[in-house]
Design a protein around this motif. Structure first.
Motif, PDB file in Angstrom:
ATOM      1  N   ALA A 251       0.825  -1.204   0.000  1.00  0.00           N
ATOM      2  CA  ALA A 251       0.000   0.000   0.000  1.00  0.00           C
ATOM      3  C   ALA A 251       0.862   1.258   0.000  1.00  0.00           C
ATOM      4  CB  ALA A 251      -0.934   0.002   1.225  1.00  0.00           C
ATOM      5  N   LEU A 252       1.983   1.217   0.725  1.00  0.00           N
ATOM      6  CA  LEU A 252       2.864   2.383   0.762  1.00  0.00           C
ATOM      7  C   LEU A 252       3.572   2.578  -0.577  1.00  0.00           C
ATOM      8  CD1 LEU A 252       3.794   4.720   2.414  1.00  0.00           C
ATOM      9  CD2 LEU A 252       5.542   3.276   3.471  1.00  0.00           C
ATOM     10  N   MET A 253       3.866   1.487  -1.291  1.00  0.00           N
ATOM     11  CA  MET A 253       4.402   1.632  -2.649  1.00  0.00           C
ATOM     12  C   MET A 253       3.403   2.371  -3.540  1.00  0.00           C
ATOM     13  SD  MET A 253       6.151  -2.043  -3.535  1.00  0.00           S
ATOM     14  CE  MET A 253       6.847  -3.064  -2.248  1.00  0.00           C
ATOM     15  N   VAL A 254       2.129   2.033  -3.398  1.00  0.00           N
ATOM     16  CA  VAL A 254       1.075   2.715  -4.158  1.00  0.00           C
ATOM     17  C   VAL A 254       1.010   4.186  -3.764  1.00  0.00           C
ATOM     18  CG1 VAL A 254      -1.422   2.854  -4.489  1.00  0.00           C
ATOM     19  CG2 VAL A 254      -0.289   0.631  -4.526  1.00  0.00           C
ATOM     20  N   ALA A 255       1.143   4.471  -2.455  1.00  0.00           N
ATOM     21  CA  ALA A 255       1.096   5.854  -1.976  1.00  0.00           C
ATOM     22  C   ALA A 255       2.222   6.685  -2.575  1.00  0.00           C
ATOM     23  CB  ALA A 255       1.183   5.873  -0.446  1.00  0.00           C
ATOM     24  N   ILE A 256       3.402   6.104  -2.678  1.00  0.00           N
ATOM     25  CA  ILE A 256       4.545   6.816  -3.256  1.00  0.00           C
ATOM     26  C   ILE A 256       4.315   7.105  -4.738  1.00  0.00           C
ATOM     27  CG2 ILE A 256       6.993   6.567  -3.834  1.00  0.00           C
ATOM     28  CD1 ILE A 256       7.199   4.991  -1.125  1.00  0.00           C
ATOM     29  N   ASP A 257       3.689   6.155  -5.443  1.00  0.00           N
ATOM     30  CA  ASP A 257       3.340   6.403  -6.848  1.00  0.00           C
ATOM     31  C   ASP A 257       2.304   7.524  -6.963  1.00  0.00           C
ATOM     32  OD1 ASP A 257       5.054   4.506  -7.860  1.00  0.00           O
ATOM     33  OD2 ASP A 257       3.555   2.902  -7.872  1.00  0.00           O
ATOM     34  N   LEU A 258       1.341   7.552  -6.037  1.00  0.00           N
ATOM     35  CA  LEU A 258       0.338   8.623  -6.043  1.00  0.00           C
ATOM     36  C   LEU A 258       0.987   9.982  -5.826  1.00  0.00           C
ATOM     37  CD1 LEU A 258      -2.588   7.084  -3.921  1.00  0.00           C
ATOM     38  CD2 LEU A 258      -2.639   7.610  -6.362  1.00  0.00           C
ATOM     39  N   LEU A 259       2.005  10.013  -4.975  1.00  0.00           N
ATOM     40  CA  LEU A 259       2.658  11.276  -4.625  1.00  0.00           C
ATOM     41  C   LEU A 259       3.323  11.928  -5.832  1.00  0.00           C
ATOM     42  CD1 LEU A 259       3.223  12.987  -2.061  1.00  0.00           C
ATOM     43  CD2 LEU A 259       5.387  11.752  -1.846  1.00  0.00           C
ATOM     44  N   ALA A 260       3.707  11.124  -6.822  1.00  0.00           N
ATOM     45  CA  ALA A 260       4.372  11.666  -8.015  1.00  0.00           C
ATOM     46  C   ALA A 260       3.450  12.556  -8.836  1.00  0.00           C
ATOM     47  CB  ALA A 260       4.906  10.525  -8.877  1.00  0.00           C
ATOM     48  N   GLY A 261       2.140  12.356  -8.718  1.00  0.00           N
ATOM     49  CA  GLY A 261       1.186  13.197  -9.448  1.00  0.00           C
ATOM     50  C   GLY A 261       1.095  12.884 -10.925  1.00  0.00           C
ATOM     51  N   SER A 262       1.592  11.702 -11.313  1.00  0.00           N
ATOM     52  CA  SER A 262       1.589  11.329 -12.727  1.00  0.00           C
ATOM     53  C   SER A 262       0.561  10.230 -12.957  1.00  0.00           C
ATOM     54  CB  SER A 262       2.978  10.836 -13.149  1.00  0.00           C
ATOM     55  OG  SER A 262       2.932  10.242 -14.427  1.00  0.00           O
ATOM     56  N   ALA A 263      -0.314  10.433 -13.933  1.00  0.00           N
ATOM     57  CA  ALA A 263      -1.310   9.412 -14.266  1.00  0.00           C
ATOM     58  C   ALA A 263      -0.634   8.127 -14.736  1.00  0.00           C
ATOM     59  CB  ALA A 263      -2.249   9.936 -15.359  1.00  0.00           C
TER      60      ALA A 263
ATOM     61  N   TRP B  46      -6.651  16.305 -14.507  1.00  0.00           N
ATOM     62  CA  TRP B  46      -7.850  15.569 -14.889  1.00  0.00           C
ATOM     63  C   TRP B  46      -7.508  14.111 -15.212  1.00  0.00           C
ATOM     64  CZ3 TRP B  46     -12.537  14.918 -14.041  1.00  0.00           C
ATOM     65  CH2 TRP B  46     -13.407  14.286 -14.928  1.00  0.00           C
ATOM     66  N   ALA B  47      -6.411  13.895 -15.942  1.00  0.00           N
ATOM     67  CA  ALA B  47      -5.995  12.528 -16.277  1.00  0.00           C
ATOM     68  C   ALA B  47      -5.613  11.755 -15.013  1.00  0.00           C
ATOM     69  CB  ALA B  47      -4.819  12.566 -17.247  1.00  0.00           C
ATOM     70  N   TYR B  48      -4.934  12.437 -14.099  1.00  0.00           N
ATOM     71  CA  TYR B  48      -4.536  11.832 -12.817  1.00  0.00           C
ATOM     72  C   TYR B  48      -5.774  11.456 -12.005  1.00  0.00           C
ATOM     73  CZ  TYR B  48      -2.460  11.670  -8.098  1.00  0.00           C
ATOM     74  OH  TYR B  48      -2.075  11.310  -6.829  1.00  0.00           O
TER      75      TYR B  48
END
Length: 598
Positions: A163-175, A219-221
């Motif tokens: 879940a934290l790996m997913v959180a780090i990907d979310l933090l990048a702000g890239s879709a 919007w894409a994100y």
């Protein structure tokens, strides 16, 4: 050469982590004893129920036809349904409570350790620190508590690194960095432990908000994240449909209610046998990381984010938070949350990750080998201490179970409210219970217990709680079972037969009924009445805890009890299973294509 060196290092790291797992399990393997904790009999009953469904091929998604005294109580449909079936299948294969405990403990420790290692390597933390950090994580009480107390929150903590790996990907702000893994992780948690899923979503939320603010393609994100939310709901459609069906039509008895939320909050203590204990290792990590971030908060935005969210979770997990006041304002927290220490796993992983990032940064910038070696030595020492404390906690629980007294082990928090009946049947000694856990019939130790598991029983009264709950269950279900013969039919229904020696009298049946339960007596369908007046032969009523009462004919009687799930549940179950097959298949293809391009 670089690829070979990387593979060799990864292989060595996995071997070290696996060695730590085996050390953790060594004492239980040496004794050959089952470990009993707070929630052992609750979870063992529901896992035994699904195991017997696999053995007999008589499946029922809602009714407990084998566990919980064969009472028809609904538990698994509302509590991690797919995980219950997975663990039941494992018990069906092992055919032993001891080897079931060893196998599940090995699985939790291994997945938690390798998941944490994968997380740290994703953040480019060097091999030595990543391996030590993984050992520290798998040794914490929020992972080992499944071993010592059968607490199911640990299954959620096992999945937390992903879940934290997913959180780090979310933090990048890239879709482009938002994949189906977000939906898969949340879906897995919903099918395992709902509270863990809820807290995980709370943890992901600040990472999503910051990522959305940072994003150049908002919007894409947002659409990608929204698609994952919808997919997570589809993956868990079976759970939501069952939850809606049962809760919309029934008033249920909630799980065990604590009297004081603050008693279950984390304390700043050097030991961590109890769920509320922080432990010396996390104390050192949290203190050092706090100092680092105060003086170096500008050096790494990721580290600052991890540490800030981590300290927020630590605050709300601890006695520093006003939990007594919260309990008065939101009393439902006393049975839904129960123990604020359940937030500690999230705080622990976030702050451990931040701590390793800090040391990794120092090591990269320091030129003096003495300082670098000192950093490695510190983390190595913390890893060894964490592992030894984990082993010690397992030994303490084993001793508490089987070495301290000739009496069968009383199971902690439930002791006070069991007076005068106690926890076990009369005559159950320490040695007898130990033998029963090794019996060929897996239900034998479960029947040694008097204490009833009343979670999710119907509450047919107009009161918030049912008075004399344990006593009612014992009289209506546990002790009453001896008067009836129960047989699970091929379609998953429960058949009860008994002989009635008195003319047309009202009898108490050791089965509970919900709104969608169907009751047939001697071939005739009965209809529920909610009045206390005369009960006709074509009616049944329910006791305070939902136990069935009917007017039985003289002589032999035959009753069939079944649960009629609504049409939308069947559709939701099909959607869920199909969504899992397609999602995992597509994610596997994505990984294969990605590896081919590397």
């Amino acid at each position: 050469m670089k690829v070979e060196r990387k593979n060799w290092q990864t292989g060595l790291a996995i071997l070290i982590i696996m060695a730590a797992v085996l050390i953790m399990l060594s004492l239980q393997l040496a004794t050959g004893d089952v470990i009993i904790g707070y929630d052992t009999f609750f979870h063992f009953n529901r896992i035994y129920d699904t195991a017997m469904q696999f053995q007999t091929h008589h499946f029922n998604y809602f009714m407990s036809n084998f566990g919980y005294r064969q009472s028809g109580q609904i538990v698994n449909a509302l509590y991690g349904p797919y995980m219950a079936y997975l663990l039941g299948f494992l018990l069906f294969l092992t055919k032993s409570w001891f080897w079931f405990e060893i196998t599940t403990a090995f699985g939790i420790l291994t997945i938690a350790g390798l998941g944490a290692y994968g997380l740290f390597r994703k953040l480019r933390i060097n091999q030595g620190l990543a391996v030590a950090g993984a050992i520290i994580y798998l040794s914490q009480n929020f992972i080992t508590y499944w071993i010592t107390s059968s607490a199911f929150l640990d299954w959620g903590a096992m999945l937390l690194p992903f879940a934290l790996m997913v959180a780090i990907d979310l933090l990048a702000g890239s879709a482009a960095k938002v994949h189906f893994t977000l939906a898969i992780v949340v879906g897995l948690l919903l099918e395992t432990h709902v509270l863990s899923a809820v807290i995980t979503v709370l943890m992901l939320l600040p990472f999503f908000i910051v990522g959305w603010i940072r994003s150049l393609t908002k919007w894409a994100y947002f659409k990608k994240v929204a698609a994952n939310v919808i997919l997570a709901c589809l993956l868990s459609a079976n759970y939501f449909a069952a939850f809606y069906n049962v809760f919309i039509n029934n008033r249920l008895i909630p799980p065990f209610r604590v009297t004081n939320l603050a008693d279950g909050a984390v304390q700043f203590s050097t030991t961590n046998l109890a769920q509320s204990g922080l432990g010396i290792v996390l104390m050192v990590i949290i203190s050092l990381q706090g100092l680092f971030i105060i003086f170096n908060f500008k050096r790494s935005q990721l580290n600052l984010m991890l540490t800030t969210v981590g300290f927020l979770f630590y605050l709300i997990s601890s006695t520093l938070f006003p939990w007594n006041q919260i309990g008065k304002i939101l009393p439902d927290f006393q049975d839904f949350l129960q123990f604020p220490s359940r937030f500690l796993a999230f705080a622990g992983l976030l702050l451990l990750t931040g701590f390793l990032l800090s040391l990794n940064q120092f090591i990269a910038n320091w030129s003096q080998s003495l300082l670098k070696n000192s950093s490695y030595a510190l983390v190595g020492l913390l890893a060894v201490m964490a592992l030894m404390l984990g082993v010690k906690n397992i030994k303490i629980q084993l001793d508490n179970n089987w070495q301290m007294t000739a009496h069968a082990p009383q199971v902690g928090v439930y002791g006070a409210h069991l007076f005068p009946n106690g926890f076990y049947q009369s005559g159950i000694s320490n040695q007898r219970l130990k033998q029963d856990f090794h019996a060929a019939n897996l239900v034998t130790p479960l029947n040694d217990v008097i204490r009833a598991t009343t979670d999710y029983l119907p509450n047919t009264t107009k009161q918030a709680t049912v008075s004399g709950l344990q006593d009612q269950y014992r009289k209506q279900i546990t002790d009453n079972n001896r008067n009836y013969h129960k047989q699970v039919l091929a379609n998953g229904s429960m058949q009860l037969t008994w002989k009635n020696n008195q003319a047309a009298r009202v009898v108490q049946i050791p089965m509970v009924a919900y709104r969608d339960t169907q009751v047939r007596l001697n071939g005739k369908e009965l209809h529920e009445t909610q009045t206390d007046e005369h009960l006709s032969p074509d009616q049944y009523r329910r006791s305070d805890i939902g136990a069935i009462q009917v007017r039985a004919a003289t002589g032999k009687n035959r009753m069939v009890v079944s649960y009629q799930a609504p049409w939308y549940f069947t559709g939701a179950l099909f959607v869920s299973l199909l969504a899992w097959i397609l999602t995992l298949g597509l994610e596997l293809l994505r990984k294969i294509r990605k590896n081919r391009l590397v």
